[in-house]
Motif scaffolding. Structure first.
Motif, mmCIF file in Angstrom:
data_model
loop_
_atom_site.group_PDB
_atom_site.id
_atom_site.type_symbol
_atom_site.label_atom_id
_atom_site.label_comp_id
_atom_site.label_asym_id
_atom_site.label_seq_id
_atom_site.Cartn_x
_atom_site.Cartn_y
_atom_site.Cartn_z
ATOM 1 N N LYS A 5 0.819 -1.216 0.000
ATOM 2 C CA LYS A 5 0.000 0.000 0.000
ATOM 3 C C LYS A 5 0.851 1.264 0.000
ATOM 4 O O LYS A 5 0.521 2.254 -0.664
ATOM 5 N N GLU A 6 1.952 1.259 0.740
ATOM 6 C CA GLU A 6 2.807 2.443 0.784
ATOM 7 C C GLU A 6 3.338 2.785 -0.613
ATOM 8 O O GLU A 6 3.353 3.946 -1.021
ATOM 9 N N LEU A 7 3.762 1.771 -1.358
ATOM 10 C CA LEU A 7 4.286 2.009 -2.697
ATOM 11 C C LEU A 7 3.166 2.424 -3.653
ATOM 12 O O LEU A 7 3.348 3.324 -4.483
ATOM 13 N N CYS A 8 2.011 1.790 -3.535
ATOM 14 C CA CYS A 8 0.878 2.181 -4.378
ATOM 15 C C CYS A 8 0.481 3.628 -4.113
ATOM 16 O O CYS A 8 0.212 4.393 -5.050
ATOM 17 N N ASP A 9 0.489 4.027 -2.849
ATOM 18 C CA ASP A 9 0.163 5.414 -2.508
ATOM 19 C C ASP A 9 1.203 6.364 -3.064
ATOM 20 O O ASP A 9 0.872 7.454 -3.562
ATOM 21 N N PHE A 10 2.466 5.976 -3.007
ATOM 22 C CA PHE A 10 3.531 6.841 -3.518
ATOM 23 C C PHE A 10 3.344 7.105 -5.011
ATOM 24 O O PHE A 10 3.519 8.237 -5.488
ATOM 25 N N PHE A 11 2.971 6.074 -5.762
ATOM 26 C CA PHE A 11 2.787 6.231 -7.201
ATOM 27 C C PHE A 11 1.374 6.706 -7.557
ATOM 28 O O PHE A 11 1.068 6.904 -8.736
ATOM 29 N N GLY A 12 0.520 6.869 -6.536
ATOM 30 C CA GLY A 12 -0.840 7.345 -6.787
ATOM 31 C C GLY A 12 -1.718 6.324 -7.475
ATOM 32 O O GLY A 12 -2.561 6.670 -8.308
ATOM 33 N N ILE A 13 -1.512 5.054 -7.126
ATOM 34 C CA ILE A 13 -2.235 3.963 -7.788
ATOM 35 C C ILE A 13 -3.191 3.306 -6.793
ATOM 36 O O ILE A 13 -2.758 2.712 -5.801
ATOM 37 N N PRO A 14 -4.498 3.400 -7.016
ATOM 38 C CA PRO A 14 -5.446 2.755 -6.102
ATOM 39 C C PRO A 14 -5.395 1.234 -6.238
ATOM 40 O O PRO A 14 -5.341 0.701 -7.351
ATOM 41 N N LEU A 15 -5.430 0.551 -5.111
ATOM 42 C CA LEU A 15 -5.334 -0.907 -5.124
ATOM 43 C C LEU A 15 -6.444 -1.559 -5.926
ATOM 44 O O LEU A 15 -6.244 -2.624 -6.530
ATOM 45 N N GLU A 16 -7.616 -0.930 -5.944
ATOM 46 C CA GLU A 16 -8.767 -1.566 -6.579
ATOM 47 C C GLU A 16 -8.653 -1.671 -8.100
ATOM 48 O O GLU A 16 -9.414 -2.414 -8.735
ATOM 49 N N ILE A 17 -7.711 -0.945 -8.730
ATOM 50 C CA ILE A 17 -7.576 -1.078 -10.186
ATOM 51 C C ILE A 17 -6.586 -2.185 -10.556
ATOM 52 O O ILE A 17 -6.426 -2.500 -11.741
ATOM 53 N N LEU A 18 -5.923 -2.770 -9.556
ATOM 54 C CA LEU A 18 -4.917 -3.797 -9.808
ATOM 55 C C LEU A 18 -5.520 -5.193 -9.688
ATOM 56 O O LEU A 18 -6.433 -5.420 -8.898
ATOM 57 N N PRO A 19 -4.988 -6.173 -10.443
ATOM 58 C CA PRO A 19 -5.505 -7.533 -10.370
ATOM 59 C C PRO A 19 -5.109 -8.214 -9.064
ATOM 60 O O PRO A 19 -4.167 -7.790 -8.388
ATOM 61 N N GLU A 20 -5.819 -9.275 -8.730
ATOM 62 C CA GLU A 20 -5.475 -10.062 -7.546
ATOM 63 C C GLU A 20 -4.237 -10.913 -7.853
ATOM 64 O O GLU A 20 -4.233 -11.679 -8.808
ATOM 65 N N PRO A 21 -3.172 -10.790 -7.054
ATOM 66 C CA PRO A 21 -1.990 -11.629 -7.281
ATOM 67 C C PRO A 21 -2.173 -13.018 -6.676
ATOM 68 O O PRO A 21 -2.601 -13.148 -5.527
ATOM 69 N N VAL A 22 -1.859 -14.051 -7.457
ATOM 70 C CA VAL A 22 -2.004 -15.433 -7.006
ATOM 71 C C VAL A 22 -0.764 -16.223 -7.407
ATOM 72 O O VAL A 22 0.001 -15.798 -8.283
ATOM 73 N N PRO A 23 -0.520 -17.394 -6.785
ATOM 74 C CA PRO A 23 0.642 -18.209 -7.156
ATOM 75 C C PRO A 23 0.638 -18.587 -8.633
ATOM 76 O O PRO A 23 -0.420 -18.707 -9.266
ATOM 77 N N SER A 24 1.824 -18.803 -9.173
ATOM 78 C CA SER A 24 1.987 -19.074 -10.600
ATOM 79 C C SER A 24 1.287 -20.353 -11.043
ATOM 80 O O SER A 24 0.907 -20.489 -12.209
ATOM 81 N N ASP A 25 1.108 -21.308 -10.128
ATOM 82 C CA ASP A 25 0.501 -22.592 -10.494
ATOM 83 C C ASP A 25 -0.994 -22.639 -10.198
ATOM 84 O O ASP A 25 -1.589 -23.714 -10.137
ATOM 85 N N SER A 26 -1.620 -21.487 -10.035
ATOM 86 C CA SER A 26 -3.054 -21.422 -9.749
ATOM 87 C C SER A 26 -3.875 -21.765 -10.992
ATOM 88 O O SER A 26 -3.380 -21.741 -12.126
ATOM 89 N N LEU A 27 -5.154 -22.030 -10.775
ATOM 90 C CA LEU A 27 -6.119 -22.097 -11.860
ATOM 91 C C LEU A 27 -6.595 -20.672 -12.121
ATOM 92 O O LEU A 27 -7.159 -20.017 -11.244
ATOM 93 N N PHE A 28 -6.361 -20.183 -13.325
ATOM 94 C CA PHE A 28 -6.675 -18.798 -13.668
ATOM 95 C C PHE A 28 -8.016 -18.668 -14.381
ATOM 96 O O PHE A 28 -8.338 -17.603 -14.912
ATOM 97 N N GLY A 29 -8.799 -19.731 -14.374
ATOM 98 C CA GLY A 29 -10.095 -19.705 -15.035
ATOM 99 C C GLY A 29 -10.144 -20.722 -16.155
ATOM 100 O O GLY A 29 -9.239 -21.543 -16.328
ATOM 101 N N THR A 30 -11.208 -20.665 -16.929
ATOM 102 C CA THR A 30 -11.377 -21.599 -18.045
ATOM 103 C C THR A 30 -11.789 -20.834 -19.293
ATOM 104 O O THR A 30 -12.328 -19.727 -19.226
ATOM 105 N N VAL A 31 -11.513 -21.445 -20.442
ATOM 106 C CA VAL A 31 -11.901 -20.851 -21.714
ATOM 107 C C VAL A 31 -12.562 -21.938 -22.551
ATOM 108 O O VAL A 31 -12.162 -23.108 -22.499
#
Length: 488
Positions: free
Chosen positions: A196-222
């Motif tokens: 949050k401190e870094l996001c505030d410094f750059f003026g970037i609201p957390l809500e516009i960023l994606p949820e970070p998850v582990p690389s081996d997660s299921l990212f959905g289906t197509v």
């Protein structure tokens, strides 16, 4: 059992995909589409995010058709890492051009960041403040794109790196993986969360960023032709190459020779911070464990060979540089510093410029060609020495990939300069192989014990025993680098 996974690699200049036969351990089909770039102002580099998406869909459809959708177990994604896309959360449509990792429009802002904040950024993210990374690009869009401001106020704005945009368009999920998040300058690589401190410094609201998850997660289906295919296994391109090169243990390292040179060094589950201008990054997260790496990137490697061909016109193709370099016993005292766009790690000097030194009346085309190839190997030695010193870990061997690894002269010289073996694989597309294997493991189709034999060596180059000779050559190169640094 379904026999294929599809590996997607969304790169800077092209989108590639491959159908990987899990049982045979080979790619049975590949597809590729070029992606354009635009340069609206000096130092600016942009891409059309819709073009990226359409090219992604083209190669995926091609591969699904070749494999048969019913035979595809899953899709894995690798991507150019720091490039930023803004899009509408409701429609998925891009808001503005993607700002590419190469873009320098935020360079002055990054240079103005205070010493105290620079220290915090490094301690939390492992990165050095630079326009290369995503945070200042996101900040620029928020300040300069009216539609972005409007969508932000309405709660409809999404901002992310390219894989996040692709995942959103494919699955509707707003996610990023830890490796790509770690390249934004906003992500705490030990706490595994947006800071949050870094996001505030750059003026970037957390809500516009994606949820970070582990690389081996299921990212959905197509859905393809009434078949639902999971998306699982997402990595930044250099991390995918690390995995594809079977760098699974502390002390393993790889070099990707492309336009630039990217070296990653596996430091195990230990987060090693560099005192030498290297980056600390997440290698991958698998089965709940995170592998960390030191990364060094040189801005110019293959581009120097392209310069010989397109700029000087002294070679007709990159392939013929090997024969030309072998036609002389050494570079004849000529040293070359490939600093066309400055020097990357460990120097981080954007003002340095290329330098050709030691020219005499006896200098020939072959000496210059050889000096250019040698400079690529010296650049790697520069990075390797820093990695070993900073980590206290021995570098056992270097595994190589990318276009220039086909040059056997360069690979042998690389081994001689480093003083260790250089291992060239049969499958040169290490990024595609890495994300295919990672996806297969993420899906539970392969286990860790089955990975080692999936990467097959073509040749191992062994170093010359004459360490003094190659150390002295390297010292001559470092003197040339010092001169290049003085050009600022």
């Amino acid at each position: 059992m379904k026999k294929y996974v599809i590996a997607l690699d969304e790169g800077t200049t092209s989108v590639r995909a491959g159908v990987y036969d899990i049982h045979k351990g080979v790619f049975v089909h590949r597809a590729q589409q070029e992606v354009g770039q635009s340069y609206p102002h000096s130092g600016w580099v942009e891409q059309d995010a819709n073009e990226i998406y359409y090219k992604v869909m083209y190669v995926l459809n091609d591969c699904v058709q070749a494999a048969g959708a019913e035979n595809v177990a899953g899709i894995g994604i690798a991507n150019q890492r720091e490039t930023v896309v803004f899009w509408n959360r409701e429609t998925g449509e891009p808001v503005c051009p993607a700002i590419v990792w190469q873009c320098r429009r935020t360079g002055k802002f990054c240079a103005s960041i205070s010493t105290e904040m620079r220290k915090k950024i490094k301690e939390k993210t492992g990165l050095l403040p630079d326009a290369y990374f995503s945070a200042s690009k996101i900040k620029w869009n928020l300040e300069n794109i009216p539609e972005a401001k409007k969508l932000r106020e309405e709660g409809k704005l999404c901002a992310g790196t390219v894989e996040s945009f692709i995942i959103f368009r494919l699955t509707g999920k707003f996610l990023t993986d830890y490796t790509n998040a770690s390249r934004t300058m906003l992500f705490d690589i030990r706490k595994m969360q947006w800071d949050k401190e870094l996001c505030d410094f750059f003026g970037i609201p957390l809500e516009i960023l994606p949820e970070p998850v582990p690389s081996d997660s299921l990212f959905g289906t197509v859905k393809f032709r009434n078949n639902v295919i999971p998306v699982s296994g997402v990595l930044g391109d250099q991390q995918a190459a690390l995995f594809g090169q079977a760098c699974y243990r502390e002390g393993d390292g790889k070099i990707t020779y492309g336009t630039g040179l990217f070296m990653l060094f596996h430091t195990g589950e230990r987060c090693v911070f560099s005192d030498s201008g290297l980056l600390t990054t997440i290698g991958y997260t698998l089965n709940g464990k995170t592998a960390y790496a030191l990364e060094g990137s040189a801005f110019n490697a293959g581009s120097a060979v392209q310069w010989l061909r397109d700029g000087l016109g002294i070679v007709k193709s990159s392939e013929e540089t090997e024969e030309i370099a072998r036609s002389v016993t050494d570079a004849g005292g000529v040293s070359f510093v490939p600093a066309f766009t400055g020097l990357g790690a460990p120097h981080w000097n954007s003002e340095a410029r290329g330098l050709l030194t030691g020219i005499s009346r006896g200098t020939t085309r072959a000496h210059i060609v050889r000096a250019v190839l040698e400079s690529i190997a010296y650049t790697a030695r520069d990075l390797a020495d820093c990695m070993i010193r900073d980590s206290g870990i021995c570098l056992r061997e270097i595994k190589c990939d990318g276009g220039a690894c086909a040059n056997s002269f360069l690979m042998q010289f690389q081994s001689d300069v480093l003083g260790i073996g250089v291992n060239r694989p049969k499958e040169r597309e290490s990024t595609l192989l890495g994300v295919a294997l990672f996806s297969a493991v993420s899906l539970g189709i392969l286990n860790a014990d089955e990975l080692q034999n999936k990467r097959v060596s073509e040749k191992i180059f062994t170093p010359s025993p004459d360490r003094k000779k190659y150390d002295e050559l390297y010292e001559s190169y470092l003197l040339a680098v010092k001169r290049a640094l003085l050009t600022e």
